[in-house]
Motif scaffolding. Sequence first.
Motif: not given
Lengths: 297, 244
Positions: A117-146
């Motif tokens: 894979w070489g030395k570069q850094t890769y990423t992966l789309p979130a499992f539910s990439s269409s879902t927006k972060p869930i906000s709790f006041g100013e804080a937001s919960l990334n759906p991936q955390t769930i």
Amino acid sequence: MSFFSQLLQYVFTGVAVGAIYGMVALGFNIIYNATGIINLAQGEFVMLGGMVMISLTTGLKVPMILGFFISVGIVTLIGAVIERGAIHPLKNPSVMTLIIITVAASILLKGGAMFIWGKQTYTLPAFSSSTKPISFGEASLNPQTIWILGIMAASMIVLAIFFNFTMTGKAMRACAANKLAASLVGVNVKLMVLLSFALSAAIGAVAGIIITPVALMDYDRGTMLAIKGFATAVLGGLGSNIGAVIAGFIIGLMESLGAGFISSSYKDAIALLVLLFVLFIRPGGIMGTTGEEKFKK
Amino acid sequence: MLKIRNLRSFYGNLQALKGISLHIEAGEIVALIGANGAGKSTLLNSISGVISSKRGQILLDGKDITYFPPQRIVKEGISLVPEGRQLFSPLSVMDNLLLGAYQRFSIKKKTQIERDLERVFQIFPILKERRKQVAGTLSGGEQQMLAIARGLMSKPKILLLDEPSMGLAPKIVQDIFRIILRLRDEGTTIFLVEQNAQKALEIADRGYVIETGRIVFEGKSEELLGNREIVRAYLGRGYRKVWE
Ligand SMILES: Nc1ncnc2c1ncn2[C@@H]1O[C@H](COP(=O)(O)OP(=O)(O)OP(=O)(O)O)[C@@H](O)[C@H]1O
Ligand SMILES: [Mg+2]
């Protein structure tokens, strides 16, 4: 951002990271229980899980769910091959020899990953990439955390069922408790060692796959994850799975709160400090009376 | 049933068994007595495959099982209840028993295993009461019973018992020896290793005396009990007084 929102934000991050540390620690525990050795290639299983998943889904366009199971399968196989190739052939090896072998395996896997894979850094789309972060006041919960928490919980349940309700799982626990007696009732102890490598490779791979969308992945991630997972396992009491999960959240939270409120440059030091602290104060860890005994030996 | 010919076992360079020959017939209780370090456990461990560094021949019903690994030996019908119980301490009594049946475990045999479990509970009612308890928390006597019960769960033809009376109160030892007799009467052949020679020979049909890796006496239990030298060497002071 208010202090409270900030706090909440750090807690969200800490919980997600902590879940991963807990899973890495579980991987350590499974092999430790079966063999008494610390598998220093554990972090590489996590890295490989992420990397293989990336290649499958973004490279070969395999659907997420299918890619998930194939990646876990491939890494499981790698774990099994390491055991059959490097551990199994040895006759009465010492624990130290075995640990050094896992170091070699770790270097080999890391090198192999860099080659592929070489030395570069890769990423992966979130499992539910269409879902927006869930906000709790100013804080937001990334759906991936769930997703992370959910998949972690599911893995825990599967493991708990395996170890408590299947004969093979009980046999693995029997090996951990008393190898001599296990072989006397007909358990093939060496087969259980193979299984423990396969199983902890699998759980490592799962951790790697679910963390990649939020933490990214490269060939070199394994080492740090292994160190932190090891600190977690020790804090939880080596061999204790409940301890591993609790300790994972403790270290994850300490890390993210420390990084947020003190300085992010100390982030990686926190797990190590915890490790040293536990070894000085309470070598058995939170759940560890048995751990303590084992350390004394 | 079990025949051992010129068995020699080694721990590295140390030769612990120096040519053991003995035989055990179906339905017998055979006792093996000897002092500390004589090689009693080494012999049992060699039979059950735990010790692989050995020469000679071990035959079970004519079949050469000398070099079988432990898991094959249990399958062949020899079950060892090891010295010091060796339970799966963090596991429940029930799990210990189920693991005893590990080598024949399959969904098909489930009812059969449950039946064997019932039999074992009949012999050791206390284990039924304690079945959910963690094995490590049982009393010494209960642990020994569990160790024997676990050994029985593999449905052995021959049960090898390594010092089952070790560290137990006389009353419990009595119980255990009564159970050993019962097991024999119900069809299990017994090879009993004991330092408690008096007790062992009282229930045994025949006995062997082992000294530094060699069999030095063999014969019917009464013969051994009637032999002055053996009595002096293995049956302790109290017994000698009665004699003299
Ligand atoms: N693991 C081992 N490594 C080296 N030597 C051993 C080992 N186990 C036993 N021995 C030696 O082999 C000899 C026979 O030991 P063994 O345990 O068979 O005696 P035993 O008759 O069972 O004694 P005890 O009544 O104390 O249980 C002893 O001299 C002992 O020191
Ligand atoms: Mg012994």
